[in-house]
Design a protein around this motif. Structure first.
Motif, short mmCIF file in Angstrom:
data_model
loop_
_atom_site.label_atom_id
_atom_site.label_comp_id
_atom_site.label_asym_id
_atom_site.label_seq_id
_atom_site.Cartn_x
_atom_site.Cartn_y
_atom_site.Cartn_z
N ASN A 1 35.78 66.92 39.49
CA ASN A 1 35.99 65.51 39.81
C ASN A 1 36.60 65.32 41.19
OD1 ASN A 1 35.01 64.76 37.31
ND2 ASN A 1 37.03 64.64 36.35
N PHE A 2 37.41 66.28 41.60
CA PHE A 2 38.03 66.19 42.92
C PHE A 2 36.99 66.36 44.02
CE2 PHE A 2 40.10 68.17 46.60
CZ PHE A 2 41.08 67.20 46.87
N VAL A 3 36.01 67.23 43.75
CA VAL A 3 34.96 67.50 44.75
C VAL A 3 33.84 66.47 44.65
CG1 VAL A 3 33.28 69.19 45.55
CG2 VAL A 3 35.52 69.94 44.73
N TYR A 4 33.48 66.08 43.41
CA TYR A 4 32.35 65.18 43.16
C TYR A 4 32.77 63.73 43.44
CZ TYR A 4 28.24 63.34 40.69
OH TYR A 4 27.07 62.71 40.35
N PRO A 5 32.11 63.01 44.38
CA PRO A 5 32.59 61.69 44.81
C PRO A 5 32.06 60.52 43.97
CG PRO A 5 30.78 62.35 46.20
CD PRO A 5 30.98 63.46 45.21
N TYR A 6 31.38 60.78 42.88
CA TYR A 6 30.75 59.69 42.12
C TYR A 6 31.43 59.50 40.77
CZ TYR A 6 27.05 59.85 45.59
OH TYR A 6 26.36 59.82 46.77
N ILE A 7 31.33 58.24 40.30
CA ILE A 7 31.88 57.87 39.00
C ILE A 7 30.72 57.51 38.08
CG2 ILE A 7 33.28 56.15 37.77
CD1 ILE A 7 34.97 55.87 40.27
N GLN A 8 30.85 57.86 36.82
CA GLN A 8 29.82 57.56 35.84
C GLN A 8 30.41 56.75 34.67
OE1 GLN A 8 28.00 61.29 34.70
NE2 GLN A 8 26.47 61.12 36.33
N ILE A 9 29.66 55.73 34.23
CA ILE A 9 30.04 54.94 33.06
C ILE A 9 28.91 55.03 32.06
CG2 ILE A 9 30.71 52.67 32.20
CD1 ILE A 9 31.67 51.94 34.95
N LYS A 10 29.25 55.33 30.81
CA LYS A 10 28.26 55.51 29.77
C LYS A 10 28.29 54.34 28.80
CE LYS A 10 26.79 59.04 26.41
NZ LYS A 10 27.16 60.36 25.82
N PHE A 11 27.12 53.77 28.49
CA PHE A 11 27.00 52.64 27.56
C PHE A 11 26.16 53.09 26.37
CE2 PHE A 11 27.63 50.93 31.78
CZ PHE A 11 28.56 49.93 31.59
N ASN A 12 26.79 53.30 25.22
CA ASN A 12 26.09 53.76 24.03
C ASN A 12 25.37 52.60 23.35
OD1 ASN A 12 26.89 56.56 24.06
ND2 ASN A 12 28.94 55.86 23.52
N GLU A 13 24.26 52.94 22.66
CA GLU A 13 23.47 51.92 21.99
C GLU A 13 24.20 51.33 20.79
OE1 GLU A 13 19.01 51.34 20.00
OE2 GLU A 13 19.74 53.34 20.54
N PHE A 14 24.91 52.16 20.06
CA PHE A 14 25.59 51.69 18.85
C PHE A 14 27.10 51.86 19.00
CE2 PHE A 14 21.36 52.71 17.32
CZ PHE A 14 21.07 51.61 16.53
N THR A 15 27.81 50.95 18.36
CA THR A 15 29.27 51.01 18.35
C THR A 15 29.74 50.95 16.90
OG1 THR A 15 29.44 48.61 18.53
CG2 THR A 15 29.48 49.86 20.58
N GLY A 16 30.89 51.56 16.64
CA GLY A 16 31.46 51.48 15.30
C GLY A 16 30.63 52.20 14.26
N GLU A 17 30.42 53.50 14.43
CA GLU A 17 29.70 54.30 13.45
C GLU A 17 28.28 53.78 13.19
OE1 GLU A 17 30.78 57.11 12.27
OE2 GLU A 17 32.72 56.94 13.26
N ARG A 18 27.60 53.38 14.26
CA ARG A 18 26.20 52.94 14.19
C ARG A 18 25.99 51.73 13.29
NH1 ARG A 18 22.30 56.31 16.12
NH2 ARG A 18 20.79 55.29 14.74
N LEU A 19 27.01 50.93 13.12
CA LEU A 19 26.86 49.76 12.28
C LEU A 19 26.25 48.58 13.03
CD1 LEU A 19 30.21 49.87 10.27
CD2 LEU A 19 27.94 50.63 9.53
#
Length: 506
Positions: free
Chosen positions: A45-63
């Motif tokens: 992370n110190f060397v890598y200059p990019y940030i990543q954000i992950k958006f999952n399809e399901f929330t709350g145990e796939r409910l």
């Protein structure tokens, strides 16, 4: 030979690293491995200059599917068609068109305020127990947003808000609008496909423009309503004789704004609690309609008086029991409950709602129900005018002018006929229909309606005269007789006045 030597050395290095990694995973304890992985990730992370954000399809145990994921999917579908090379296609429900989405492990770029960033789609797969007769593969899809860490504030703030807002707006625009109706405390729906628009609505152009401007202003006024501290909703009261286009206007309003329709049947609602539950389950961007609200006596503030009167009249225990059983099945929605439904605290749940009442007799409604603030705009739909007729003639006969229009204009000024009746007379009787024949049919109907109105007015005048009380008639006769007698008594016999004038010694 040099290339073969380099490849050989590279292969040896990779093999050595894999051997070291296998030994590390096998012989080093889990805590130590986690510790090393933690610090190695920090180094990356110190060397890598990019940030990543992950958006999952399901929330709350796939409910439940994530609203953010759905908005991002729609946003990327509309913006990635020129970049992506692999798509997933699916047929939109009840439509003949295809919806294209990015395939798994596809990447596209986006630009926001001059800053470049990247979206990629991914999928993780986990298999169920191997001993199962029907092994299940669980797929979890996600989107990953990658951007430079210098743009953290811009991307996490304004950009993501922009993506979610645009994605939801596109979803609303492309969705299949629905017509809901209630059965007790539950909504059921069908696809709303009414063709009515303001362009085809029989109404004066000035009045039509006023209503359209009011609706569009409301739909774009979210910040204004928040600024003045009011719930984002507006009430419309449509009143006028039957057949003047109240239901058609509601359909035109829904088509103009792209809103869903909730047709609320109050007689099917058990009590105020059920009414509140129905309100909570309505969505934003919707029109809640209560048609013919004047037909419900219990909503005119007369429930108490009605009950008191029935209690005095009802003496038979058997009839009283039957009455109680009937009342237990009837709706117990009160005027107070309906008022809270319209503009109480619960009405602020959600936003961008329009509430519409229709009535044929506005004078029967309780003033508290239709005051400004509840029913903000009162729209009177009256009998067909000449301007409204021209709209109907254009819709039904494709005519904008005709030599019979002048005669029709004069008859419409003298006769009351609803747009529904005018439209019925303009309906071609044969296929294809003759426009002049339809206009002559309308003229005949107008002349007949005029004659019937005149006869009705004469009969009403006679009925009013016949309803004058007998005592009043006798009093009038006595008064006339007394007046005539008094007049006769004051008149002197012929020649008497001349005898009085003659001299005494004549």
């Amino acid at each position: 030979m040099a290339m073969e030597s380099v490849l050989s050395q590279l292969g040896s290095i990779i093999a050595g690293l894999m051997f070291v990694w296998a030994i590390f995973r096998q012989y080093f304890p889990q805590d130590l491995r986690n510790h090393i992985e933690k610090y190695s990730q920090r180094l990356v992370n110190f060397v890598y200059p990019y940030i990543q954000i992950k958006f999952n399809e399901f929330t709350g145990e796939r409910l439940k599917r994530s609203e953010a994921y759905l908005a991002i999917e729609t946003y990327l579908s509309s913006n990635s068609s020129m970049q992506a090379k692999r798509f997933t296609a699916d047929v939109v429900e009840n439509r003949q068109s295809l919806a294209l989405t990015m395939d798994d492990h596809e990447e596209v770029a986006d630009v926001f305020e001059g800053v470049k960033l990247w979206w990629s789609s991914g999928k993780t797969t986990t298999k169920g127990p191997s001993f199962s007769f029907y092994p299940v593969t669980d797929e979890k899809r996600y989107y990953t947003l990658t951007f430079h860490k210098r743009q953290r504030e811009l991307i996490i703030g304004p950009y993501l808000k922009h993506v979610l807002k645009e994605g939801k707006a596109i979803n609303v625009k492309n969705r299949l609008r629905k017509l809901y109706t209630n059965s007790g405390s539950k909504w059921s729906h069908v696809v709303f496909e009414h063709p009515a628009t303001f362009q085809t609505l029989a109404m004066e152009p000035e009045k039509k423009k006023e209503i359209i401007d009011d609706l569009v202003t409301f739909s774009n006024a979210e910040e204004f309503y928040a600024q003045i501290g009011r719930a984002w909703k507006r009430g419309y009261l449509l009143y006028g004789p039957p057949g003047t286009g109240k239901s058609t206007m509601i359909a035109a309003m829904a088509n103009l704004l792209g809103y869903d329709l909730y047709d609320l049947e109050l007689t099917a609602v058990k009590d105020n609690t059920e009414l509140r539950k129905l309100l909570i389950e309505t969505s934003s961007k919707s029109i809640i309609v209560i048609e013919d609200i004047d037909c419900s006596v219990d909503l005119t503030g007369q429930r108490k008086n009605k009950m008191e009167k029935e209690e005095k009249e009802e003496k038979d225990p058997v009839r009283k029991l039957a009455k109680e059983e009937t009342e237990s099945k009837n709706s117990k929605v009160t005027l107070s409950g309906l008022l809270n439904f319209i503009d109480g605290l619960w009405s602020a749940c959600g936003g961008e709602r329009i509430i519409v009442f229709t009535t044929n007799h506005v004078d029967k409604l309780d003033p508290a129900l239709i005051r400004r603030g509840r029913m903000d705009k009162h729209i009177k739909l009256s009998y067909c005018s000449f301007e409204a007729f021209k709209v109907l003639a254009k819709n039904y006969l494709k005519l904008e002018s005709h030599h019979l229009f002048a005669k029709i204009s004069g008859l419409l000024e003298e006769t009351e006929m609803t747009p529904a009746d005018v439209a019925e007379n303009l309906m071609p009787k044969t296929s294809p229909g003759n426009a002049e024949t339809c206009l002559e049919s309308l003229i005949g109907a107008l002349e007949k309606a005029k004659e019937e109105a005149q006869i009705k007015a004469e009969e009403e005048e006679k009925r009013v005269v016949s309803l004058v009380p007998k005592e009043e008639k006798e009093q009038d006769i006595i008064a006339n007789e007394q007046s005539r007698t008094k007049k006769l008594s004051t008149e002197e016999p012929e020649g008497q006045s001349s005898a009085k004038v003659a001299p005494a010694g004549a």
